[in-house]
Motif scaffolding. Structure first.
Motif, short mmCIF file in Angstrom:
data_model
loop_
_atom_site.label_atom_id
_atom_site.label_comp_id
_atom_site.label_asym_id
_atom_site.label_seq_id
_atom_site.Cartn_x
_atom_site.Cartn_y
_atom_site.Cartn_z
N THR A 93 57.78 46.56 39.01
CA THR A 93 56.58 46.85 38.23
C THR A 93 55.82 45.56 37.92
O THR A 93 56.41 44.57 37.46
CB THR A 93 56.93 47.58 36.93
OG1 THR A 93 57.37 48.91 37.26
CG2 THR A 93 55.74 47.68 36.00
N ASP A 94 54.53 45.59 38.14
CA ASP A 94 53.65 44.44 37.89
C ASP A 94 53.21 44.49 36.43
O ASP A 94 52.25 45.18 36.08
CB ASP A 94 52.45 44.51 38.84
CG ASP A 94 51.48 43.36 38.65
OD1 ASP A 94 51.73 42.49 37.79
OD2 ASP A 94 50.45 43.34 39.35
N LEU A 95 53.89 43.76 35.57
CA LEU A 95 53.60 43.79 34.14
C LEU A 95 52.20 43.27 33.83
O LEU A 95 51.46 43.88 33.05
CB LEU A 95 54.64 42.98 33.37
CG LEU A 95 56.08 43.51 33.39
CD1 LEU A 95 57.00 42.54 32.67
CD2 LEU A 95 56.15 44.88 32.75
N ASP A 96 51.85 42.14 34.42
CA ASP A 96 50.52 41.57 34.16
C ASP A 96 49.43 42.50 34.67
O ASP A 96 48.40 42.69 34.01
CB ASP A 96 50.39 40.20 34.83
CG ASP A 96 51.26 39.15 34.15
OD1 ASP A 96 51.59 39.34 32.96
OD2 ASP A 96 51.61 38.15 34.80
N GLY A 97 49.65 43.08 35.85
CA GLY A 97 48.66 44.01 36.39
C GLY A 97 48.50 45.23 35.52
O GLY A 97 47.39 45.69 35.26
N ASN A 98 49.61 45.77 35.03
CA ASN A 98 49.53 46.94 34.15
C ASN A 98 48.79 46.63 32.86
O ASN A 98 47.99 47.43 32.37
CB ASN A 98 50.94 47.44 33.83
CG ASN A 98 51.51 48.32 34.94
OD1 ASN A 98 50.90 48.47 36.00
ND2 ASN A 98 52.68 48.88 34.70
N ALA A 99 49.05 45.45 32.30
CA ALA A 99 48.37 45.08 31.06
C ALA A 99 46.87 44.93 31.29
O ALA A 99 46.05 45.36 30.46
CB ALA A 99 48.96 43.77 30.51
N ARG A 100 46.49 44.33 32.42
CA ARG A 100 45.07 44.16 32.73
C ARG A 100 44.38 45.51 32.93
O ARG A 100 43.28 45.75 32.44
CB ARG A 100 44.91 43.30 33.98
CG ARG A 100 43.46 43.02 34.35
CD ARG A 100 43.34 42.14 35.58
NE ARG A 100 43.77 42.83 36.79
CZ ARG A 100 44.91 42.59 37.43
NH1 ARG A 100 45.74 41.67 36.97
NH2 ARG A 100 45.23 43.26 38.52
N LEU A 101 45.05 46.41 33.64
CA LEU A 101 44.47 47.73 33.90
C LEU A 101 44.35 48.54 32.62
O LEU A 101 43.36 49.26 32.42
CB LEU A 101 45.31 48.48 34.93
CG LEU A 101 45.33 47.89 36.34
CD1 LEU A 101 46.27 48.68 37.24
CD2 LEU A 101 43.93 47.86 36.94
N GLN A 102 45.34 48.44 31.74
CA GLN A 102 45.27 49.18 30.48
C GLN A 102 44.11 48.67 29.63
O GLN A 102 43.39 49.45 29.01
CB GLN A 102 46.56 49.07 29.69
CG GLN A 102 46.53 49.91 28.41
CD GLN A 102 47.67 49.62 27.47
OE1 GLN A 102 48.45 48.70 27.70
NE2 GLN A 102 47.79 50.40 26.41
N CYS A 103 43.94 47.35 29.59
CA CYS A 103 42.85 46.77 28.80
C CYS A 103 41.51 47.30 29.28
O CYS A 103 40.65 47.68 28.48
CB CYS A 103 42.91 45.25 28.90
SG CYS A 103 41.60 44.40 27.99
N TYR A 104 41.33 47.35 30.61
CA TYR A 104 40.06 47.83 31.16
C TYR A 104 39.87 49.32 30.88
O TYR A 104 38.79 49.75 30.45
CB TYR A 104 40.02 47.57 32.66
CG TYR A 104 38.73 47.99 33.31
CD1 TYR A 104 37.55 47.30 33.08
CD2 TYR A 104 38.68 49.11 34.14
CE1 TYR A 104 36.35 47.69 33.66
CE2 TYR A 104 37.49 49.51 34.73
CZ TYR A 104 36.33 48.80 34.49
OH TYR A 104 35.15 49.19 35.06
#
Length: 571
Positions: A113-124
């Motif tokens: 799982t891409d933690l940084d990617g998930n956080a960025r997508l959730q923020c958007y």
């Protein structure tokens, strides 16, 4: 799942067209023992996750992980001794499991799982959807003040604070004489929020979708030079590229159609355009490179309510949706073969998507492009098999599972691509589990506006927009009628209008292209007002007309609106 046994395959990873997603995921608590490696699928826990939202590891955690020393294999005697001591000391047991490669991901997530990617997508996602969802509460607040002496100033103050923009003065000026036209004001706020979202998308690339070079190299290494994806026009698939498949939107041609039933002639034309570019310009590669044009369709189904929340275009019949998509793919290939005698330059792929969990299943084709709709590689089951492995081992296991359960003659490049798509989808499965509790609360439709015309690259969020790709109302009548039915329940039943964004992109290098795009917008605007005159006459249909120069890479340009002050008298 097929009842017929396939001796050479671990059949648990293959799902039939009617299979449902696994129950919600329960994160493993720290210190819990981890079972040994197994090729069977473990039963996921049935409880809902205890946390919501994405918790990124802090700097200290990441540093500790990065600097963790490699553990050298122990001699057999030491391993046996460690096993005995583990019965007495739990912490040492966990250490022994780590040495054997059984490492749960952080916070119980999948190791890939891409933690940084998930956080960025959730923020958007949170930022954009919150902007749309604030509109109704703010207008309710403003409506209650419309007969106060300082109404206009107070209303503008609230709008600036809550929505981030001023409201049109001409819509507020006469509120003391007549009732505030909240339908027009609602539509205007939706359009302004969309415009601001689009401007931010094209100016700042918040999803990083224009970083295409690495993916272009990868897909060409797999034997393809163009990935052309048609999801269903249902708004629950609008995020399929950037979220579900985790692909850079700039490297993928996406054109949704209701039921995934793409326009074959249009796609053949696009194929010809791409092949000509290879021959004349060497873009994306030269014509002599052994790569193919890959056409993909994403159909969808619901694991929560399969008989009511599946694909509306196919009456929530999952088998019919998959078969119709496959038939359209085969028609495209046949058209290329009939017209150009080069069917080998076209590859096909069919993907199913659970709109409740975002898990995908891929129907891997054989060497001739044939796909069996009763067999598919299910990402939710791949997740269960690989969730406790180390990242390197998990990635290798994903590739092994795809290869082991694909047709014997499957193209190696296709296997590699499907393995990447499955791996990418593991991050989205965890995203839905963390952010949305395992399944989306809005199992049905919750779109904010309708998008008709050609374009909409900036729409990359689930349930934000219902698409109707068309040039004329006549050719897109079926899609438009589905959209009206959806928004009849979402908006009209509540007294709110249906907001429609009419959009045509154009190539700025072509003389007169902008003017022709604007003319198409106005022509389609008039046709929509005529087709849905019953809604338009009651103020329940409003349109925003926009164009965009796709060559320049700039934002959208508004060329008209049914809300313009000079148009307030009607059509």
């Amino acid at each position: 799942m097929s009842k017929q046994r396939r001796p050479a395959r671990a059949s648990l990873i293959w799902a039939s067209a009617s299979a449902t997603a696994a129950p919600a995921y329960q994160p493993r608590v720290q210190g819990e023992s981890v079972p040994g490696a197994s090729t069977a699928i473990a039963e996921p826990a049935t409880q809902e996750p205890t946390t919501r939202g994405l918790a990124k590891p802090g700097p200290t955690e990441r540093t500790a992980t990065a600097r963790a020393p490699r553990m050298r294999p122990r001699p057999p005697a030491q391993v046996a001794g460690a096993a005995k001591r583990s019965a007495r000391q739990t912490t040492r047991a966990v250490g022994a499991e780590t040495m054997r490669g059984r490492v749960p991901g952080p916070n119980g997530l999948h190791p890939l799982t891409d933690l940084d990617g998930n956080a960025r997508l959730q923020c958007y996602e949170d930022r954009v959807k919150a902007a749309f969802d604030r509109i109704v509460p703010v207008l309710k607040q403003i409506s209650a003040l419309q007969h106060e002496s300082d109404f206009e100033q107070h209303a503008q103050s609230i709008a600036r604070a809550e929505l981030g923009f001023d409201l049109p003065e001409h819509m507020l000026a006469d509120a003391w004489v007549t009732q505030l036209d909240l339908r027009r004001l609602f539509a205007w706020c939706v359009f302004e929020t969309y415009r601001r979202m689009a401007d931010d998308f094209f100016a700042n690339d918040p999803l990083g979708g224009r970083e295409v070079h690495a993916f272009d190299r990868f897909i060409q290494d797999c034997g393809f030079h163009q990935l052309d994806v048609t999801p269903c026009a249902d708004g629950r698939l609008a995020h399929a590229i950037s979220y579900v498949l985790r692909l850079p939107f700039g490297a993928v041609r996406r054109k949704p159609y209701a039921g995934g039933l793409f326009d074959v002639e249009n796609t053949v034309s696009k194929w010809g355009e791409v092949e000509l570019g290879r021959f004349r310009e060497g873009v994306p590669n030269t014509a002599d490179a052994p790569t193919r044009y890959l056409k993909t369709v994403i159909y969808h189904y619901s694991s929560v309510d399969p008989h009511h929340q599946g694909c509306a275009a196919h009456g929530s019949n999952d088998a019919a949706a998959a078969q119709a998509a496959l038939d359209r793919l085969l028609a495209f290939r046949q058209s290329v073969e009939n017209g150009f005698c080069c069917g080998a330059s076209v590859a096909l792929l069919l993907i199913g998507m659970d709109t409740d969990t975002d898990a995908i299943r891929a129907h891997v084709p054989d060497g001739e492009g044939r796909m069996d709709l009763t067999q598919s590689v299910d990402a939710i089951k791949v997740y269960a098999i690989t969730r406790d492995l180390e990242p390197t081992a998990a990635r290798a296991r994903v590739a092994e599972l795809v290869k082991a359960h694909a047709p014997a003659t499957a193209d190696p490049g296709m296997l590699r691509l499907v393995a990447r798509l499955i791996e990418n989808n593991l991050s989205q499965i965890d995203y839905v589990r963390q952010v949305h509790g395992g399944r989306y609360a809005d199992a049905g439709h919750a779109e904010r506006f309708v998008g008709v015309g050609i374009g909409f690259e900036e729409i990359q969020l689930r349930n934000l927009t219902y698409f109707a790709y068309l040039y004329t109302v006549e050719e897109g009548a079926a899609d438009l009628d589905v959209g009206r039915k959806i928004f009849g329940g979402l908006n009209v039943s509540r007294g709110l209008p249906i907001p429609i964004v009419i959009r045509f992109d154009y190539h700025g290098g072509v003389p007169g292209a902008r003017e022709r795009a604007a003319t198409r917008c106005r022509r389609l605007d008039a046709a929509l007002a005529d087709r849905f005159a019953d809604l338009d006459d009651r103020g329940l249909l409003h349109r925003l007309l926009v164009v965009r120069d796709s060559d320049a890479g700039t934002g959208i340009e508004v060329v008209g609106s049914s809300l313009d002050a000079q148009m307030s008298g009607g059509h």
